[in-house]
Design a protein around this motif. Structure first.
Motif, PDB file in Angstrom:
ATOM      1  N   VAL A 263     -54.725 -36.491  -8.929  1.00  0.00           N
ATOM      2  CA  VAL A 263     -55.847 -36.633  -8.004  1.00  0.00           C
ATOM      3  C   VAL A 263     -56.447 -38.013  -8.182  1.00  0.00           C
ATOM      4  N   ALA A 264     -56.437 -38.830  -7.110  1.00  0.00           N
ATOM      5  CA  ALA A 264     -56.997 -40.173  -7.171  1.00  0.00           C
ATOM      6  C   ALA A 264     -58.495 -40.127  -6.929  1.00  0.00           C
ATOM      7  N   ASN A 265     -59.244 -40.939  -7.666  1.00  0.00           N
ATOM      8  CA  ASN A 265     -60.698 -41.027  -7.532  1.00  0.00           C
ATOM      9  C   ASN A 265     -61.079 -42.473  -7.242  1.00  0.00           C
ATOM     10  N   THR A 266     -61.498 -42.746  -6.019  1.00  0.00           N
ATOM     11  CA  THR A 266     -61.826 -44.118  -5.652  1.00  0.00           C
ATOM     12  C   THR A 266     -63.101 -44.595  -6.325  1.00  0.00           C
ATOM     13  N   GLY A 267     -64.030 -43.681  -6.581  1.00  0.00           N
ATOM     14  CA  GLY A 267     -65.319 -44.094  -7.138  1.00  0.00           C
ATOM     15  C   GLY A 267     -65.264 -44.524  -8.585  1.00  0.00           C
ATOM     16  N   THR A 268     -64.245 -44.079  -9.326  1.00  0.00           N
ATOM     17  CA  THR A 268     -64.180 -44.403 -10.748  1.00  0.00           C
ATOM     18  C   THR A 268     -62.868 -45.069 -11.145  1.00  0.00           C
ATOM     19  N   ALA A 269     -62.007 -45.401 -10.197  1.00  0.00           N
ATOM     20  CA  ALA A 269     -60.746 -46.085 -10.459  1.00  0.00           C
ATOM     21  C   ALA A 269     -59.947 -45.371 -11.547  1.00  0.00           C
ATOM     22  N   LEU A 270     -59.733 -44.084 -11.327  1.00  0.00           N
ATOM     23  CA  LEU A 270     -58.942 -43.323 -12.292  1.00  0.00           C
ATOM     24  C   LEU A 270     -58.294 -42.132 -11.607  1.00  0.00           C
ATOM     25  N   LEU A 271     -57.318 -41.552 -12.320  1.00  0.00           N
ATOM     26  CA  LEU A 271     -56.667 -40.335 -11.870  1.00  0.00           C
ATOM     27  C   LEU A 271     -57.034 -39.193 -12.793  1.00  0.00           C
ATOM     28  N   ARG A 272     -57.155 -38.012 -12.207  1.00  0.00           N
ATOM     29  CA  ARG A 272     -57.210 -36.767 -12.970  1.00  0.00           C
ATOM     30  C   ARG A 272     -55.895 -36.023 -12.719  1.00  0.00           C
TER      31      ARG A 272
ATOM     32  N   LEU B 174     -58.528 -35.482 -19.336  1.00  0.00           N
ATOM     33  CA  LEU B 174     -57.751 -36.708 -19.299  1.00  0.00           C
ATOM     34  C   LEU B 174     -58.184 -37.572 -18.117  1.00  0.00           C
ATOM     35  N   ALA B 175     -58.346 -38.862 -18.360  1.00  0.00           N
ATOM     36  CA  ALA B 175     -58.666 -39.839 -17.321  1.00  0.00           C
ATOM     37  C   ALA B 175     -57.646 -40.967 -17.422  1.00  0.00           C
ATOM     38  N   ILE B 176     -56.876 -41.179 -16.365  1.00  0.00           N
ATOM     39  CA  ILE B 176     -55.843 -42.213 -16.348  1.00  0.00           C
ATOM     40  C   ILE B 176     -56.379 -43.392 -15.546  1.00  0.00           C
ATOM     41  N   PRO B 177     -56.667 -44.530 -16.158  1.00  0.00           N
ATOM     42  CA  PRO B 177     -57.230 -45.663 -15.417  1.00  0.00           C
ATOM     43  C   PRO B 177     -56.237 -46.253 -14.434  1.00  0.00           C
ATOM     44  N   THR B 178     -56.748 -46.745 -13.328  1.00  0.00           N
ATOM     45  CA  THR B 178     -55.921 -47.377 -12.298  1.00  0.00           C
ATOM     46  C   THR B 178     -56.588 -48.665 -11.845  1.00  0.00           C
ATOM     47  N   ALA B 179     -55.886 -49.420 -11.017  1.00  0.00           N
ATOM     48  CA  ALA B 179     -56.518 -50.548 -10.333  1.00  0.00           C
ATOM     49  C   ALA B 179     -57.637 -49.995  -9.448  1.00  0.00           C
ATOM     50  N   PRO B 180     -58.653 -50.817  -9.134  1.00  0.00           N
ATOM     51  CA  PRO B 180     -59.814 -50.313  -8.378  1.00  0.00           C
ATOM     52  C   PRO B 180     -59.441 -49.696  -7.034  1.00  0.00           C
ATOM     53  N   TYR B 181     -60.181 -48.680  -6.649  1.00  0.00           N
ATOM     54  CA  TYR B 181     -60.085 -48.025  -5.349  1.00  0.00           C
ATOM     55  C   TYR B 181     -58.661 -47.561  -5.015  1.00  0.00           C
ATOM     56  N   PRO B 182     -58.091 -46.703  -5.829  1.00  0.00           N
ATOM     57  CA  PRO B 182     -56.757 -46.174  -5.481  1.00  0.00           C
ATOM     58  C   PRO B 182     -56.831 -45.366  -4.192  1.00  0.00           C
ATOM     59  N   ARG B 183     -55.967 -45.691  -3.217  1.00  0.00           N
ATOM     60  CA  ARG B 183     -56.040 -45.026  -1.911  1.00  0.00           C
ATOM     61  C   ARG B 183     -54.841 -44.128  -1.644  1.00  0.00           C
ATOM     62  N   ALA B 184     -53.754 -44.294  -2.404  1.00  0.00           N
ATOM     63  CA  ALA B 184     -52.564 -43.491  -2.145  1.00  0.00           C
ATOM     64  C   ALA B 184     -51.787 -43.306  -3.442  1.00  0.00           C
ATOM     65  N   LEU B 185     -51.146 -42.141  -3.573  1.00  0.00           N
ATOM     66  CA  LEU B 185     -50.357 -41.814  -4.746  1.00  0.00           C
ATOM     67  C   LEU B 185     -48.916 -41.536  -4.331  1.00  0.00           C
ATOM     68  N   GLY B 186     -47.975 -41.896  -5.211  1.00  0.00           N
ATOM     69  CA  GLY B 186     -46.574 -41.613  -4.959  1.00  0.00           C
ATOM     70  C   GLY B 186     -45.913 -41.061  -6.205  1.00  0.00           C
ATOM     71  N   ALA B 187     -45.178 -39.956  -6.047  1.00  0.00           N
ATOM     72  CA  ALA B 187     -44.437 -39.353  -7.156  1.00  0.00           C
ATOM     73  C   ALA B 187     -43.298 -38.542  -6.554  1.00  0.00           C
ATOM     74  N   TYR B 188     -42.279 -38.264  -7.369  1.00  0.00           N
ATOM     75  CA  TYR B 188     -41.171 -37.445  -6.890  1.00  0.00           C
ATOM     76  C   TYR B 188     -41.051 -36.193  -7.741  1.00  0.00           C
ATOM     77  N   THR B 189     -40.973 -35.047  -7.075  1.00  0.00           N
ATOM     78  CA  THR B 189     -40.743 -33.767  -7.746  1.00  0.00           C
ATOM     79  C   THR B 189     -39.524 -33.110  -7.127  1.00  0.00           C
ATOM     80  N   GLU B 190     -38.578 -32.706  -7.952  1.00  0.00           N
ATOM     81  CA  GLU B 190     -37.384 -32.035  -7.469  1.00  0.00           C
ATOM     82  C   GLU B 190     -37.754 -30.623  -7.014  1.00  0.00           C
ATOM     83  N   PRO B 191     -37.591 -30.316  -5.728  1.00  0.00           N
ATOM     84  CA  PRO B 191     -38.044 -29.009  -5.226  1.00  0.00           C
ATOM     85  C   PRO B 191     -37.375 -27.823  -5.915  1.00  0.00           C
ATOM     86  N   SER B 192     -36.109 -27.953  -6.297  1.00  0.00           N
ATOM     87  CA  SER B 192     -35.369 -26.805  -6.798  1.00  0.00           C
ATOM     88  C   SER B 192     -35.881 -26.312  -8.149  1.00  0.00           C
ATOM     89  N   ASP B 193     -36.276 -27.244  -9.040  1.00  0.00           N
ATOM     90  CA  ASP B 193     -36.700 -26.813 -10.374  1.00  0.00           C
ATOM     91  C   ASP B 193     -38.037 -27.396 -10.813  1.00  0.00           C
TER      92      ASP B 193
END
Length: 582
Positions: free
Chosen positions: A40-49, A70-89
């Motif tokens: 979950v990206a949080n623009t107000g605090t530049a971090l991910l949950r 857990l708080a994962i720091p990011t560059a300011p104002y993250p607007r989009a996230l990208g990740a890959y999850t294999e649907p089968s497993d």
């Protein structure tokens, strides 16, 4: 409308019996599934949950100090996230990405340890990021959609899994242009599940891109550079592809949200949700138009197949699609039939609420063809958008920067010049329309009373009623003593469809009304959508779906919460059923 009163609960860390504080979110605006974690990206605090979807009970991942989430720091104002999850497993690629358009940077993080590795520079005005299925060499590719002035590009960077243990290698990563999109503003981007080559682009621009292509959806092959563009009803704001294992439409069915704010008047309104099949490269029948959603749709996600949804009058089995709206509500769509889930099955009705010299009678309509609205019947009425306009008259040519045909002007309609001296023996200074073109009307027999710089209105031809809907605009005209019939098209896909049936039909009397006399018909569609209204929250936006649990997740930017919704357990009469309680 039947409403669900939801007990809205903030997702909080609760993976064990240790008490933890409530997790604070600040502007959650994007989500991405990374294996059994929901980022979950949080623009107000530049971090991910990260919500741990594998824990029982579920909760936010804890930080190194387990008292805190857990708080994962990011560059300011993250607007989009990208990740890959294999649907089968539900396994995940080792890397995920958080895009910051404000600083033209992309944060790289691990998906197992959930740690930040660092940032890489990306093209200016990068608006979206997606991660296709990793190739056989295991490298993770991040694809970026960027607007470069009037043109759009897809850029890409390849990341070796060894970066997990050696983040210093990020310094050697370069982002380069992969595909040119031509004239384009690519603001939405998703990878097609199971493919390392196909991505879908949602384009804010729908005009010709310079190569004879136009449309709001582009299917792009990253290997060949081929760009196929399709008109889906307007510019595209958000996209989702069926990623549920076992679904008959896996990797093929696409749902998208139209960007109503990007529509340019006087084009027809473009809002709602469209359904598209990659296999046929076509919109899903039988609807000719996007599925209308109350308010303006903002986010969308496709769920799994064959979910039994309980309605007030029984149950139905659907492939649910969840849509968020600017009105603060969340809606369920039957993805298989491309229609809003109707909770009551009530008949459509039409009632004359006022009748001024029209003698309206013999009302009939077809369910699913006309939305709830007021239909006005106005004698020699002015067309919407063409009342008291400033134009230029040269001979018989009236010019104005208007799409007259789109606004419903017909040959024989009357142009009335306002404020002009009325010739003797006439009731106004006017002229009939002889021809209609973009920005121009050719008039017949223009009287000298018409000024060169007139203020004008376009009205229905003499002796005609103009019929307009508050939702659908101009429906047509009917002469005094005539019968009106508007066929229209289905906005809601009934089980039995009759394309030739009248959306609305009625008769008017042969009486002599006065210009401007207006009568009204209240139309109720009978479609009562399965709605999840929420209280004390606003701005529901991004929607994510977890095939492992079969649950949807909705981010509320206004309210700073993420909700988990189980479509199979939602009830219109139960205030808490279907809402996970953390």
């Amino acid at each position: 409308m039947k409403r669900l009163s939801l007990a809205l609960l903030v997702l909080s860390a609760c993976q064990s019996t240790t008490t933890t504080p409530v997790v604070e979110l600040a502007g959650p605006n994007s989500m991405a599934l990374a294996g059994r974690n929901l980022l979950v990206a949080n623009t107000g605090t530049a971090l991910l949950r990260a919500v741990n979807l594998a824990s029982s009970p579920r909760g936010y991942q804890r930080g190194p100090n387990p008292i805190f989430p857990l708080a994962i720091p990011t560059a300011p104002y993250p607007r989009a996230l990208g990740a890959y999850t294999e649907p089968s497993d539900q396994s995940t690629a080792p890397l995920a990405f958080a895009l910051s358009s404000a600083t033209s940077q992309m944060t790289v993080l691990t998906t197992v340890g959930l740690t930040r590795l660092g940032e890489v520079a990306v093209p200016d005005t990068s608006l979206a990021v997606a991660v296709p299925k990793p190739a056989a060499d295991g490298k993770v590719v991040a694809v970026l959609a960027a607007a470069q002035g009037p043109t759009g590009i897809l850029a890409a960077a390849s990341f070796d899994p060894s970066l997990v243990s050696n983040p210093a290698g990020l310094a050697q990563v370069t982002v380069s242009t992969k595909v040119s999109l031509g004239l384009s503003v690519p603001q939405a981007l998703v990878a097609v599940p199971g493919s390392s080559e196909l991505v879908l682009v949602g384009d804010r621009r729908t005009a010709d891109d310079g190569a004879g292509r136009a449309g709001g959806l582009a299917v792009v092959n990253l290997s060949t550079g081929e760009v196929q563009r399709y008109d889906v009803g307007g510019p595209v704001l958000a996209l989702s592809v069926d990623q549920a294992p076992g679904s008959p439409t896996f990797g093929d069915l696409v749902y998208g949200v139209l960007d109503s704010e990007a529509c340019v008047p006087p084009a027809k309104p473009c809002s709602g949700v469209f359904a598209f099949r990659l296999s046929s490269r076509s919109l899903v029948a039988p609807l000719a138009n996007p599925i209308p959603v109350p308010g303006n749709a903002r986010g969308v996600a496709i769920g799994g197949p064959n979910v039994t949804v309980t309605l007030p009058n029984g149950t139905t089995t659907v492939s649910p699609v969840m849509v968020t709206s600017s009105n603060g509500n969340v809606y369920l769509i039957d993805g298989g039939k491309a229609r809003l889930i109707d909770v009551t099955g009530a008949d459509a009705t039409a009632t004359v609420t006022s009748d001024v010299n029209a003698g309206i009678g013999n009302l009939s309509l077809t369910r699913g063809k006309l939305q709830t609205q007021t239909v006005n019947v106005t004698y020699e009425g002015a067309l919407p958008g063409l009342g008291s306009r400033a134009g230029t008259l040269a001979g018989t040519d009236l010019s104005d920067n208007r799409d007259f045909a789109a606004l419903g002007v017909l040959v024989g309609d009357l142009v009335v010049f306002e404020g002009a001296a009325v010739p003797a023996g006439k009731i106004d200074c006017s002229a009939e329309v002889a021809a209609v073109a973009q920005g121009h009307l050719t008039l017949a027999a223009v009287d000298p009373c018409a000024p060169a710089k007139p203020t004008y209105s376009v009205r229905a031809k003499v002796g005609n009623y103009l019929v307009t809907g508050t939702v659908d605009g101009v429906l047509g005209r009917v002469e005094k003593g005539g019968s009106f019939r508007y066929v229209g098209s289905y906005f809601w896909a009934a089980d039995t469809l009759d394309a030739a049936s009248a959306a609305l039909a009625f008769t008017v009397s042969a009486a002599n009304p006065n210009r401007g006399d207006q009568s009204a018909i209240a139309v109720t569609s009978g479609i009562d959508p399965f709605t999840l209204p929420v209280t004390n929250l606003s701005m529901p936006g991004a929607v994510a779906y977890d095939p492992g649990l079969g649950f949807f997740y909705v981010a509320f930017e206004g309210g700073n919460v993420v909700l988990e919704l189980n479509p199979a357990a939602l009830r219109t009469s139960d205030a808490s059923s279907g809402i996970a309680k953390f």
